[in-house]
Design an enzyme around this catalytic site. Sequence first.
Site, short mmCIF file in Angstrom:
data_model
loop_
_atom_site.label_atom_id
_atom_site.label_comp_id
_atom_site.label_asym_id
_atom_site.label_seq_id
_atom_site.Cartn_x
_atom_site.Cartn_y
_atom_site.Cartn_z
N GLY A 147 0.84 -1.14 0.10
CA GLY A 147 -0.01 -0.14 0.05
C GLY A 147 0.94 1.48 -0.06
N ASP A 148 2.17 1.18 0.75
CA ASP A 148 2.99 2.44 0.67
C ASP A 148 3.47 2.50 -0.74
OD1 ASP A 148 2.50 2.12 3.30
OD2 ASP A 148 4.38 1.12 3.64
#
Length: 344
Positions: free
Chosen positions: A298-299
């Site tokens: 997600g980062d």
Amino acid sequence: MAARKEFALLALENPLLDIQAQADQALLDKYELKANDAILAEEKHIPLYEELLNNYDAKLIAGGAAQNSARGAQYILPPNSVVYLGGAGDDKYSAILKDAVKQAGLRVEYRVDPKEKTGRCGAIITGHNRSLVTDLGAANHYGLDHLKKPEIWSLVENAEVYYIGGFHFTVSPPAIMELAKQAAEHNKTFVLSLSAPFIPQFFKEVVDASAPYWDYIIGNETEAAAYAESHDLPSKEPKDVVKVLANLPKENGKRKRVAIVTQGTEPTLVAIQGEDAIQEFPVHAIEPAKINDTNGAGDAFAGGFLAGLLEGKSLATSIDMGQWLAKLSIQELGPSYPFPKQVY
Ligand code: 26A
């Protein structure tokens, strides 16, 4: 075209060193952890770090969610594009972090607190799940004292896009609000990630105070559901929540809010303030066998997306850049990116 401004992206959150290992259900059970979650460590979790290092051949890898995104954006952008703020100690762990960000070309301005240990995150990998247990240490001491230092504040004034990792709501809501207001006053872009279900769940008040300032709000399906739950929304369906997020009241009327909800391997949903249609963007397919771990996926998505924003790409292309960088990152160990560099 005018020369690009240096350090146009400024990110803020918690610099952490990840202590990452493959483990099993028994270890999760021992520390009462869910297979896929991110939490703050309690007293009972502290022995986990030594156990990972001693018994599970753990690796030390640069982490901290928004620091991973900042490295990801810098991975794509020209040199000197991104600066990252957060609190760290003056120890072996911060030295490892500094090496990693140097390799990535990311400029960091840590609030160094020699009395505190650099923050650490136990990352327990079981299959395609990751359980993250964070002991914030020095990261917990970030605040306005650092942000308002003249040499740091001038970086804030210079930047055009602010990216805040929602995990920072546990540390310094005043620092977040300072950047939020600065963005609205000067028509700069304020991007927030919800970071983990416990943020909209247990930090509701400070999250809500920042909401009018969100130009872009990014979350995944579990964070969207947690937001729905804590706000008594009639539906927890990502398609419904993304629309609610896009249409919350907004401070800066010059920019329509964009809400983005990722859903693992399912398409990413995007809603734009005032628009009825929800857009869907498929992820970049990957053979499961090529996945190393999903820590930082997600980062990486946020990092690729931010790079697109800075380069002035379309919304569709920026989302695709996020999907692309996420696909690269999950093939690496932890929240990392491949070298030699690949080009989008
Ligand atoms: C305050 N908390 C819980 C956290 C974090 C965090 N980064 C900042 N604050 N908990 C986990 N992480 C980071 O998330 C990354 C994966 O998305 C981990 O360090 C990991 O690199």
